[in-house]
Design a protein around this motif. Structure first.
Motif: not given
Length: 346
Positions: A104-113, A175-178, A326-329
């Protein structure tokens, strides 16, 4: 859509591994014991995170817009890929095994990445073309978007844009999938889109009135009247089950104290199709006011009100959403400048 929250430690109970399920697709590999190991799919991780949050197979299946048996098979496929049980099905409400809590913890990080990477890659294409991508439900794409974009260009300057018209669910997924820079959508408190405000920015662009309309008769009055009667109900041109505007109409009808006796004779997802059916005299349909301005001016349609009562109508907001950079710029500078303009005017 799913809003990720931290519920704290889930049930610590462990369960023994089961034999891997025969849930596989072409290209799956086989381990040294001859068991099928399915290739990973990101939607399984999204399913698993949803299940971790709701602790309910039926509720998560509804949120993920699949049947419960199909949702259960996808969780089983993820367990087959992992080689361990992730869910303790013997407890109620269900809880995760120790391996499940780790995933669960890893999945959140992977999906966000993955989401951030996809947004960055899409940003390369958008930046090279100076393109701003929008997603919107079909009705807004036809009625609101053209005039709004014209006014926006007058204030902001030239915008190279691409609009993808979808149903509400698929537009939100875009939108959710970018897959887009901005989502333009309706909002009503009875039917919130449930987009996480920690992840998404929002600006209100305007308002839309949803009301019943009918073809006019020879003296310019609505061809059909309300509230009708049990003996002679009014033909009702309805949105298909699950359509966003249909759910708003259901809320409106459920919020009045009068029985209006509608007979559902036709249904579709498309407001434009309902308008054409109403123009041909097939019945009453609830339509966005912006979609019928021309027909009202030409006295081809008329708004239907309850006899000796008020108009039946509900007001919705028209909103625009974006995923916070999620990034600058930001990956799409043109879209970021446009968002600043919209925010300042709001």
């Amino acid at each position: 859509m799913l809003k990720l929250r931290n519920y704290g430690p889930l049930c610590p109970r462990l369960s023994s591994n089961r034999p891997m399920q025969d849930v596989h697709t072409e290209g799956d590999s086989v381990d040294f014991r001859g068991r099928i190991i399915p290739d990973m799919e990101t939607k399984w991780l999204e399913d698993f995170v949803s299940l971790s949050e709701t602790r309910s197979f039926s509720q998560s299946a509804k949120l993920r817009h699949v049947t419960q048996p199909a949702f259960s098979r996808r969780i089983q496929a993820l367990e087959a890929w992992a080689g361990v049980d992730l869910v303790d099905r013997s407890s109620y409400p269900m809880c995760l095994t120790e391996a499940g809590r780790t995933l669960h913890a890893q999945a959140i990080d992977m999906l966000q990445a993955l989401h951030t990477t996809k947004a960055m890659l899409r940003g390369h294409a958008s930046n090279s073309e100076g393109l701003v991508e929008f997603a919107a439900p079909h009705t807004l794409a036809l009625t609101f978007f053209p005039g709004w974009l014209a006014g926006l260009q007058h204030q902001f300057g030239e915008i190279r844009s691409r609009l993808t018209a979808l149903n509400v669910h698929d537009a939100v997924l875009r939108l959710l999938e970018g897959g887009c820079d901005f989502l333009v959508a309706y909002h009503h408190p009875s039917q919130p889109l449930q987009l996480d405000p920690d992840r998404f920015d929002m600006v209100v662009l305007g308002h839309e009135v949803l009301a019943p309309f009918s073809k006019v008769n020879d003296v310019g009055k609505p061809l059909f009247a309300l509230p009708a009667s049990a003996q002679k109900s009014a033909p009702y041109l309805a949105y298909a089950s699950g359509a966003y505007l249909g759910r708003v109409v259901d809320f409106l009808l459920g919020d009045i104290n009068t029985s209006i006796h509608l007979n559902r004779v036709y249904e579709t997802d498309m407001a434009e199709s309902l308008k054409m059916m109403a123009l041909e005299g097939h019945g009453i349909s609830f339509l966005p006011m912006s979609a019928v301005q021309k027909e009202l001016r030409e006295k081809k349609l008329a708004q239907v009100r309850l006899a000796n009562g008020p108009f039946l109508e509900v007001t919705m907001e028209i909103r625009v959403y974006r995923d916070k950079p999620q990034s600058t710029p930001p990956t799409n500078e043109k879209a970021d400048l446009l968002w600043r303009h919209l925010s300042e005017r709001a």
